[in-house]
Write a protein that holds these residues in place. Structure first.
Motif, PDB file in Angstrom:
ATOM      1  N   VAL A  87      -5.952  88.156 -12.716  1.00  0.00           N
ATOM      2  CA  VAL A  87      -5.148  88.840 -11.441  1.00  0.00           C
ATOM      3  C   VAL A  87      -6.407  88.955 -10.438  1.00  0.00           C
ATOM      4  O   VAL A  87      -7.450  89.617 -10.673  1.00  0.00           O
ATOM      5  N   LEU A  88      -5.948  88.785  -9.264  1.00  0.00           N
ATOM      6  CA  LEU A  88      -6.758  89.030  -8.081  1.00  0.00           C
ATOM      7  C   LEU A  88      -6.157  89.820  -7.178  1.00  0.00           C
ATOM      8  O   LEU A  88      -5.064  89.556  -6.755  1.00  0.00           O
ATOM      9  N   ARG A  89      -6.492  90.938  -6.557  1.00  0.00           N
ATOM     10  CA  ARG A  89      -5.904  92.024  -5.879  1.00  0.00           C
ATOM     11  C   ARG A  89      -6.724  92.249  -4.510  1.00  0.00           C
ATOM     12  O   ARG A  89      -7.834  92.789  -4.680  1.00  0.00           O
ATOM     13  N   GLY A 144       0.849  82.476  -9.125  1.00  0.00           N
ATOM     14  CA  GLY A 144       1.556  83.240  -8.343  1.00  0.00           C
ATOM     15  C   GLY A 144       1.401  84.252  -7.784  1.00  0.00           C
ATOM     16  O   GLY A 144       0.283  84.817  -7.777  1.00  0.00           O
ATOM     17  N   ARG A 145       2.195  84.840  -6.899  1.00  0.00           N
ATOM     18  CA  ARG A 145       2.001  86.097  -6.063  1.00  0.00           C
ATOM     19  C   ARG A 145       2.813  86.961  -6.655  1.00  0.00           C
ATOM     20  O   ARG A 145       4.115  87.083  -6.888  1.00  0.00           O
ATOM     21  N   LEU A 146       2.075  88.154  -7.285  1.00  0.00           N
ATOM     22  CA  LEU A 146       2.739  88.934  -8.274  1.00  0.00           C
ATOM     23  C   LEU A 146       3.398  90.223  -7.250  1.00  0.00           C
ATOM     24  O   LEU A 146       3.991  91.120  -7.840  1.00  0.00           O
ATOM     25  N   VAL A 186      -3.187  84.258 -12.012  1.00  0.00           N
ATOM     26  CA  VAL A 186      -3.386  82.971 -12.366  1.00  0.00           C
ATOM     27  C   VAL A 186      -3.310  82.915 -13.973  1.00  0.00           C
ATOM     28  O   VAL A 186      -3.890  83.657 -14.650  1.00  0.00           O
ATOM     29  N   LEU A 187      -2.586  81.726 -14.243  1.00  0.00           N
ATOM     30  CA  LEU A 187      -2.312  81.484 -15.866  1.00  0.00           C
ATOM     31  C   LEU A 187      -2.806  80.278 -16.136  1.00  0.00           C
ATOM     32  O   LEU A 187      -2.429  79.057 -15.694  1.00  0.00           O
ATOM     33  N   ALA A 229      -9.716  89.322 -15.453  1.00  0.00           N
ATOM     34  CA  ALA A 229      -9.182  88.301 -16.472  1.00  0.00           C
ATOM     35  C   ALA A 229      -9.209  88.715 -18.020  1.00  0.00           C
ATOM     36  O   ALA A 229     -10.014  89.579 -18.518  1.00  0.00           O
ATOM     37  N   VAL A 230      -8.136  88.394 -18.571  1.00  0.00           N
ATOM     38  CA  VAL A 230      -7.967  88.656 -20.206  1.00  0.00           C
ATOM     39  C   VAL A 230      -7.682  87.509 -20.603  1.00  0.00           C
ATOM     40  O   VAL A 230      -6.779  86.628 -20.357  1.00  0.00           O
ATOM     41  N   ALA A 231      -8.193  87.447 -22.028  1.00  0.00           N
ATOM     42  CA  ALA A 231      -7.861  86.252 -22.845  1.00  0.00           C
ATOM     43  C   ALA A 231      -6.535  86.882 -23.689  1.00  0.00           C
ATOM     44  O   ALA A 231      -6.331  87.962 -24.141  1.00  0.00           O
TER      45      ALA A 231
END
Length: 641
Positions: free
Chosen positions: A269-271, A311-313, A320-321, A360-362
């Motif tokens: 996620v980028l904010r 996507g735009r959350l 990003v997935l 980023a998360v796995a």
């Protein structure tokens, strides 16, 4: 009998009647001519003989010599000399034989020639009368030769006319057949345009069919466009064109529950901080334009592929997935994206500094969507405090130590040689809960664990063994067909369709299955197909030879391809699970699914829904006309039943 054949028969019969009539009239005319000639011949012979007899001595011997001379030198069958009282004094007769003439001809066409008669006198005294009948044999021979010649000519004319009429009918029928094929093609989703025929009466019909073909093509294009608009409206953000939050969460749920995708991956996620400050400085319109530029920059920098979801959350938060991506690669990808966004020129004063927070998360398949999103949110809060990019590792997506490329090759080749692979089945049920077919996916038992296709197929693709694994799955499916009466569906990777020798080996496996192949469906994922649907046409040719069926799974991106898929005799399609998430609550997705079902029903294609998780989603899909369901809810209902 077809109309053209009836017309052909009518013309040929009419021509036969005309020729037969002409033949009959010609024969009767010839017979009349021969009767006149025979009558003239007999009359001339009688007159000539009477004149000779009148000038000679009237003794019987002299007269008999004169009669014998005429009888032997001419074509006569009878010469008779009678006295004035009618008593026969001299008579010469010979049989009237027509050599080479069939017996039926004289009986069918008898010659009624009048006999010639003349008076014999001695001065002014009448001595007697001469009667002469010409022979009919040579006339019948001439008539028979004329019959043969005229009959041959009439037959040649008749055959020529029949061939000419056949060619004419073929010339007329060709545009009719083309128009019939065009109508069939329109029904099959192929919108061909015919060249207008030269037959004037058919030209208007061909023109009308061409207009109809263009109109139907336009209607399909408009309908596909409306469906795509519904899809974008229900699953895409209006300002940036990226997936909206609901669609992004649906993609996350799909990759966490679909055994056909890699079992682990990375979500980032980028904010962009202080969106309110941007709005105040730039204004709402310019801020929206800038956010659209950020979305385009992210798409370019991330090089989004088929499996990546962007996507735009909400606000200035982007997600990003990427299934199958490791945490280190995910961090590098996020750094590249942050650098690209930071490089955008805001064209504002220096008092507003752009601040980016990223995490980023796995994840792995055992995780739930809520847990993954909570971990991402927690990592993002750490990033806001610590600055920079926070990367949080997860568990290993493999139940065994990860082998290298060589280890994977050795493992897969050994498993293929020993036939170690197995199949895991998942039911597809209709709306009433009855089994439609059972979908099977490949599994690999190894070291006390079982690897799913999503765990070993990426490695199989890398080492060039994906097609071999697909063929092994089909071989196991053929064995299941022999052991059970249930219909079977086997997944095949799209790239396998273009592998050399794959379709030939598939053909042999289906031949081994024999009549059981009619219960087999081969499913191809829409995600790996290009716009030209490469390989599908050749696959359908192989399947149709054995009565097997074609299905498309994970459908929802190439909506405009529906008519072309129908032209390939598509049996069914499975709607991508991301469109089924909370279907009972998402009005946009309900409109989209309804539109897809309506178009598919018009093309006689059945629609099934993937990844149905709850009874509410099942009920919503059923009301929209979806023909069947698969997923956790289908498995629960089958166990309960």
């Amino acid at each position: 009998m077809s109309l053209l054949r009836r017309l052909w028969v009518s013309v040929v019969v009419a021509m036969g009647v005309v020729l037969a009539g002409s033949f009959g009239v010609s024969l009767l005319t010839a017979r009349g001519y021969f009767e006149q000639q025979l009558s003239a011949q007999a009359g001339d012979g009688a007159v000539s003989l009477a004149l000779s007899m009148s000038q000679q001595s009237k003794d019987v011997a002299t007269l008999e010599l004169l009669i014998a001379a005429l009888f032997d030198g001419g074509h006569f069958r009878m010469i008779r000399f009678t006295d004035p009282a009618g008593k026969v004094l001299i008579e010469r007769v010979q049989p009237d034989v027509a050599d080479g003439v069939p017996d039926w001809l004289p009986a069918l066409l008898p010659l009624n020639a009048r006999p010639g008669q003349a008076l014999v006198s001695d001065g002014w005294r009448q001595v007697g009368q001469v009667t002469v009948e010409a022979a009919h044999g040579y006339a019948h021979r001439s008539l028979w030769r004329g019959c043969l010649q005229l009959g041959s000519l009439m037959l040649a004319i008749g055959l020529f006319w029949a061939v000419a009429v056949s060619m004419l009918m073929g010339w007329v029928r060709r545009p009719l057949d083309e128009m019939a094929e065009q109508a069939e093609a329109i029904g099959g989703g192929q919108f061909r345009v015919l060249e207008e025929p030269r037959v004037l009466e058919l030209r208007s019909m061909a023109r009308a069919l061409n207009r109809m073909s263009e109109r139907v093509r336009t209607l399909f294009a408009e309908q596909a466009g409306r469906i795509e608009s519904l899809r974008d409206e229900g699953s895409h953000d209006a300002g940036t064109g990226l997936l909206n939050r609901a669609a992004f969460n649906g993609e996350l749920r799909r990759v966490l529950s679909d055994p056909d995708v890699p079992p682990g991956g990375c979500i980032a996620v980028l904010r962009i901080a202080d969106l309110a400050g941007l709005n105040q400085k730039l204004g709402r319109v310019r801020t929206d334009e800038w956010l659209a530029s950020v979305a385009s920059t992210l798409q370019r920098s991330l090089e989004a592929g088929d499996d990546m979801a962007l996507g735009r959350l909400g606000g200035a938060e982007f997600g990003v997935l990427v299934p199958g991506l490791g945490l280190g690669e995910g961090r590098a990808l996020l750094e590249r994206a942050c650098g690209a966004v930071a490089a955008l020129d805001l064209k504002i004063d220096d008092t507003l500094r752009l601040k980016l927070d990223a995490a980023a998360v796995a994840y792995r398949r055992d995780d739930t969507p809520g847990d993954v999103l909570a971990r991402v949110d927690s990592a993002l809060m750490r990033a806001e405090v610590e600055g920079g990019i926070v990367a949080e590792p997860g568990g290993s997506p493999l139940p065994i130590p990860a082998p290298g490329e060589g280890g994977w090759r050795e493992m897969l080749e050994g498993a293929l040689a020993r036939h170690d692979f197995a199949l895991a089945g998942y039911p597809v049920l209709d709306r009433e809960g009855r089994l439609v077919h059972r979908e099977y996916m490949l599994r690999l038992p190894v070291e006390g664990a079982v690897l799913t296709a999503g765990q070993f197929m990426p490695a199989a693709v890398r080492v060039g063994l994906a097609a071999a694994c697909d063929l092994e799955a089909i071989r196991l499916g053929v064995d299941l067909l022999a052991a059970s009466a249930e219909p079977v569906a086997i997944n095949v990777a799209p790239r396998s369709l273009t592998e050399a020798g794959f379709l030939d080996k598939l053909d042999m496996l289906l031949a081994i299955a024999g009549p059981n192949a009619a219960r087999l469906s081969i499913e191809v994922s829409e995600r790996g197909l290009d716009a030209s649907l490469a390989g599908l046409e050749s696959l359908v040719e192989v399947l149709s030879r054995h009565g097997a069926h074609l299905g498309i799974e994970h459908f929802g991106r190439q909506l405009a391809a529906l008519p072309r898929l129908y032209a390939l005799r598509l049996a069914y399609l499975k709607l991508d699970g991301s469109f089924v998430v909370a279907l009972h609550e998402n009005e946009g997705h309900r409109r989209l699914v309804k539109a897809i079902v309506d178009v598919a029903r018009g093309l006689e294609v059945v629609v099934y829904a993937e990844q149905v998780h709850c009874a509410e989603e099942w009920a919503a899909a059923s009301l929209l006309g979806v023909g069947g369901m698969t997923g956790p809810e289908a498995s629960r209902r089958q166990l309960a039943g």
